[in-house]
Design a protein around this motif. Structure first.
Motif, PDB file in Angstrom:
ATOM      1  N   CYS A 219       0.895  -1.340   0.133  1.00 32.34           N
ATOM      2  CA  CYS A 219      -0.075  -0.057   0.225  1.00 32.34           C
ATOM      3  C   CYS A 219       1.058   1.171  -0.046  1.00 32.34           C
ATOM      4  CB  CYS A 219      -0.961  -0.033   1.234  1.00 32.34           C
ATOM      5  SG  CYS A 219      -2.162   1.219   1.450  1.00 32.34           S
ATOM      6  N   ARG A 221      -0.655   4.697   0.508  1.00 34.91           N
ATOM      7  CA  ARG A 221      -1.345   5.455   1.343  1.00 34.91           C
ATOM      8  C   ARG A 221      -0.484   5.378   3.090  1.00 34.91           C
ATOM      9  NH1 ARG A 221      -5.389   7.086  -1.605  1.00 34.91           N
ATOM     10  NH2 ARG A 221      -5.760   8.341   0.058  1.00 34.91           N
ATOM     11  N   ARG A 222      -0.541   6.483   3.443  1.00 37.04           N
ATOM     12  CA  ARG A 222      -0.093   6.898   4.689  1.00 37.04           C
ATOM     13  C   ARG A 222      -0.873   7.078   5.676  1.00 37.04           C
ATOM     14  NH1 ARG A 222       2.870   4.528   2.382  1.00 37.04           N
ATOM     15  NH2 ARG A 222       4.945   5.072   1.445  1.00 37.04           N
ATOM     16  N   GLU A 263      -4.176  -5.020  -0.530  1.00 37.27           N
ATOM     17  CA  GLU A 263      -4.503  -4.024   0.638  1.00 37.27           C
ATOM     18  C   GLU A 263      -5.348  -2.821   0.127  1.00 37.27           C
ATOM     19  OE1 GLU A 263      -1.625  -5.667   0.562  1.00 37.27           O
ATOM     20  OE2 GLU A 263      -1.969  -6.538   2.656  1.00 37.27           O
ATOM     21  N   GLN A 300     -10.661   1.518  -1.658  1.00 34.96           N
ATOM     22  CA  GLN A 300     -10.264   2.866  -0.835  1.00 34.96           C
ATOM     23  C   GLN A 300     -11.417   3.872  -1.193  1.00 34.96           C
ATOM     24  OE1 GLN A 300      -9.263   5.615   0.959  1.00 34.96           O
ATOM     25  NE2 GLN A 300      -7.944   3.906   1.498  1.00 34.96           N
ATOM     26  N   ARG A 339      -6.495  10.678   5.918  1.00 34.41           N
ATOM     27  CA  ARG A 339      -7.625  10.221   5.123  1.00 34.41           C
ATOM     28  C   ARG A 339      -8.432  11.477   4.688  1.00 34.41           C
ATOM     29  NH1 ARG A 339      -7.901   4.260   5.201  1.00 34.41           N
ATOM     30  NH2 ARG A 339      -9.879   4.382   4.547  1.00 34.41           N
ATOM     31  N   ARG A 570      -8.662  -1.160   7.730  1.00 36.01           N
ATOM     32  CA  ARG A 570      -7.508  -1.092   7.023  1.00 36.01           C
ATOM     33  C   ARG A 570      -7.203   0.450   6.893  1.00 36.01           C
ATOM     34  NH1 ARG A 570      -8.712  -1.368   2.303  1.00 36.01           N
ATOM     35  NH2 ARG A 570     -10.871  -1.857   2.918  1.00 36.01           N
TER      36      ARG A 570
HETATM   37  S1  SF4 Z   1      -5.414   1.728   6.523  1.00 34.40           S
HETATM   38 FE1  SF4 Z   1      -5.334   0.622   4.268  1.00 34.40          FE
HETATM   39  S2  SF4 Z   1      -5.267   2.424   2.814  1.00 34.40           S
HETATM   40 FE2  SF4 Z   1      -4.421   2.983   4.861  1.00 34.40          FE
HETATM   41  S3  SF4 Z   1      -2.265   2.688   4.956  1.00 34.40           S
HETATM   42 FE3  SF4 Z   1      -3.420   0.771   5.965  1.00 34.40          FE
HETATM   43  S4  SF4 Z   1      -3.439  -0.739   4.277  1.00 34.40           S
HETATM   44 FE4  SF4 Z   1      -3.007   1.369   3.375  1.00 34.40          FE
END
Ligand code: SF4
Length: 570
Positions: A219, A221-222, A263, A300, A339, A570
């Motif tokens: 993934c 994303r952060r 993910e 997502q 997010r 996630r």
């Molecule tokens: S919550 Fe999901 S989208 Fe966010 S960093 Fe973790 S795996 Fe990636």
């Protein structure tokens, strides 16, 4: 002749881990290991651990200790940890848990047979020092497919991944690409497809009609609460030809439904030069002979796009199912999580989906008690939940995960506040998902039969809106007499009641698009109204033949959902 070495795989965590276990099983079987279900009958018990949150880690440690107890009584000689927790903690886990005879990381997977043999023979395999796996692949997604030597569990890589040997593929990467397995000519039954040179090296560990397929790993994303990218690495897609090949092989094994996992499935194709690759791959997967249902998990919300919603709501064989982890709906909390979105934008997204597929299933996960979350934020989340009509909701209380940005935040809530909020939102979620299930009473659903209880005769399965493990199920009534239920059959049924998020439904017709049902010619699926050659088998005396469907993926009427407590945020 020496007795074969035996191995059992115990899998914890999510569907991605199940795929990884089946790949390990394929590698071990190919090297002569005999797979057994019962760990007490295995020379080596391999525990595929989950490392996501504390509760999952505790379950993993318990499973390792339980397997260790077997050493005192039975055949078991060694216990080995693999999976996310093993990868994430490596030598630290090995030091903390001497009961495990080996701790193996993802880089050991290609040589799993040798590693287990070493451990079984009393040798020591030095556990790895954990590292941030995001650094293993190039920052630029376009360069990742040609990176050599990065282990990607569940991608079906060959045993020589470290060599980066070229394996040219028109649909994917070129020279120096990740090396995928070629099926040896003499693999035993159940290990490789009958045809196709780039077969997945995978062995099914259960005989159910549903299986997951890895679409990608990692993934980019952060999210500030999430440690997953640090041990699963940066995002990388599997090539479409590999996904298709594995799906065809699963169909040959009797699988009727495939669930695509990763993910973040919405990012699929971004490193293959086509961010819309999922839109073109889905119809191809749904067209695979024998596959009657394709489900996509892990979408997502920030990356949803109109074209993907169109394909998910209009492609025969692909179910209108939306696994969207919103995590919260108060904008301040979402920004602190790194997010996007807010209550109204999320509700608009759901309106768009339901405008195209009113019966669509939607599940989501949420974190409550995030650092800085106010009472107003919680009320905003409750406003969203009350309006969203979600089928399944997973609620998690925030806890620090080491190595994450959120763990460094200063405005943490007290544990008892987090616990109280978790209890409050969980209660609401339970109520709301039960209500959503009730809305489906009177509609028709298309159910994949998954289990027939030998003692009670109870028949259970799942409708289009219900994913395995995390969502609710359908209990079929009146299962005797005019049809013979068996796992793998598709049945059209009318919802007559609910039990929490589960639906109770009365079967109306057996879908003869199901090869198991179509091959049956003993008259038991042919009550009254429909004779041989009808498009579907109808329950005698049930009015409304229009309910019948023999088209895989034809819209079903009803859905339901569970508490979703097992789901992983996630
Ligand atoms: S919550 Fe999901 S989208 Fe966010 S960093 Fe973790 S795996 Fe990636």
């Amino acid at each position: 002749m020496p007795e074969p070495r035996t191995v059992a795989l115990v899998t914890l965590g999510c569907a991605r881990n199940e795929v990884d276990s089946e790949e390990l099983a394929g590698r071990l079987a190919a090297d002569g290991w005999q797979l057994v279900d019962d760990a007490s009958e295995a020379d080596v018990a391999v525990v595929n651990t989950c490392g996501f949150v504390d509760a999952a880690k505790k379950d993993s440690v318990d499973a390792l200790l339980e397997a260790n107890d077997l050493k005192a009584h039975g055949r078991t000689q060694a216990v080995v940890a693999v999976g996310c927790m093993a990868e994430r903690y490596g030598k630290d886990l090995a030091e903390a848990l001497p009961e495990a005879d080996g701790v193996l990381g993802f880089d050991d997977y290609a040589d799993i047979s040798d590693r287990l043999q070493t451990i079984l023979s009393g040798g020591v395999h030095a556990p790895h020092t954990p590292r941030d796996r995001r650094k293993l692949l190039p920052i630029s997604p376009a360069e990742r497919q040609t990176a050599a030597g990065v282990a990607l569990p569940g991608h079906g890589q060959g045993t020589d991944a470290a060599s980066g040997a070229a394996n040219g593929d028109a649909e994917g990467a070129g020279d120096g690409a990740l090396d995928f397995a070629e099926a040896p000519a003499d693999l035993p039954d159940g290990l490789a497809p009958a045809s196709g040179p780039r077969a997945p090296l995978r062995r099914r560990l259960d005989s159910g009609p549903v299986a997951s397929v890895k679409l990608a790993s990692g993934c980019d994303r952060r999210c500030t609460f999430c440690a997953i990218p640090s041990f699963r690495g940066s995002f990388i897609s599997r090539r479409p030809s590999d996904v298709l090949g594995e799906t065809r092989w699963l169909a040959e094994q009797g699988v009727r439904e495939v669930m695509l996992v990763s993910e973040n499935n919405t990012s699929y194709g971004k490193d293959l030069g086509d961010i819309r690759l999922l839109e073109t791959l889905l119809p191809e997967l749904a067209a695979v002979d024998g596959i009657a249902r394709v489900r996509v998990s892990y979408l997502q919300p920030a990356e949803m796009r109109p074209g993907l919603i169109d394909v998910l709501t209009s492609t025969p064989g692909v179910v209108p199912y939306f696994d969207l982890s919103f995590q919260h709906s108060a904008p301040g909390v979402l920004r602190a999580m790194r997010r996007f979105g807010d209550t109204d934008r999320f509700l608009d997204l759901l309106d768009t989906i339901r405008g195209k597929a009113p019966e669509a299933g939607v599940r989501s996960n949420f974190i409550v008690g995030f650092p800085g979350e106010t009472e107003d934020d919680l009320a905003e989340l409750e406003r969203f939940l009350t309006s969203a009509r979600l089928d399944a909701i997973g609620v998690f209380g925030y806890s620090d995960e080491e190595g994450t940005e959120a763990a460094t935040y200063e405005n943490k809530l007290d544990d008892d506040v987090v616990a109280a909020r978790l209890a409050r939102v969980s209660r609401l979620a339970e109520e709301l998902t039960a209500q959503r299930a009730e809305e489906r009473v009177g509609s028709t659903v298309r159910v994949l039969v998954e289990a027939v209880d030998e003692e009670t005769g109870e028949v259970t399965g799942r409708a289009d809106h219900q994913a395995p493990e995390t969502d609710g199920q359908v209990v079929l009534t009146d299962a005797g007499g005019w049809w013979e239920p068996a796992p793998g059959m598709f049945v059209t049924a009318r919802v007559t009641g609910t039990e929490g998020v589960d639906l109770i439904a009365e079967p109306l017709a057996v879908d003869e698009a199901d090869p198991d049902a179509a091959g049956r010619d003993d008259g038991r699926n042919e009550p009254g109204a429909a004779g041989r050659g009808a498009a579907a088998t109808v329950r005698g005396g049930v009015p409304g033949g229009a309910l019948l469907t023999s088209v895989p993926g034809a819209p079903a009427g009803a859905d339901g959902a569970p508490e979703g407590a097992e789901a992983v945020a996630r």
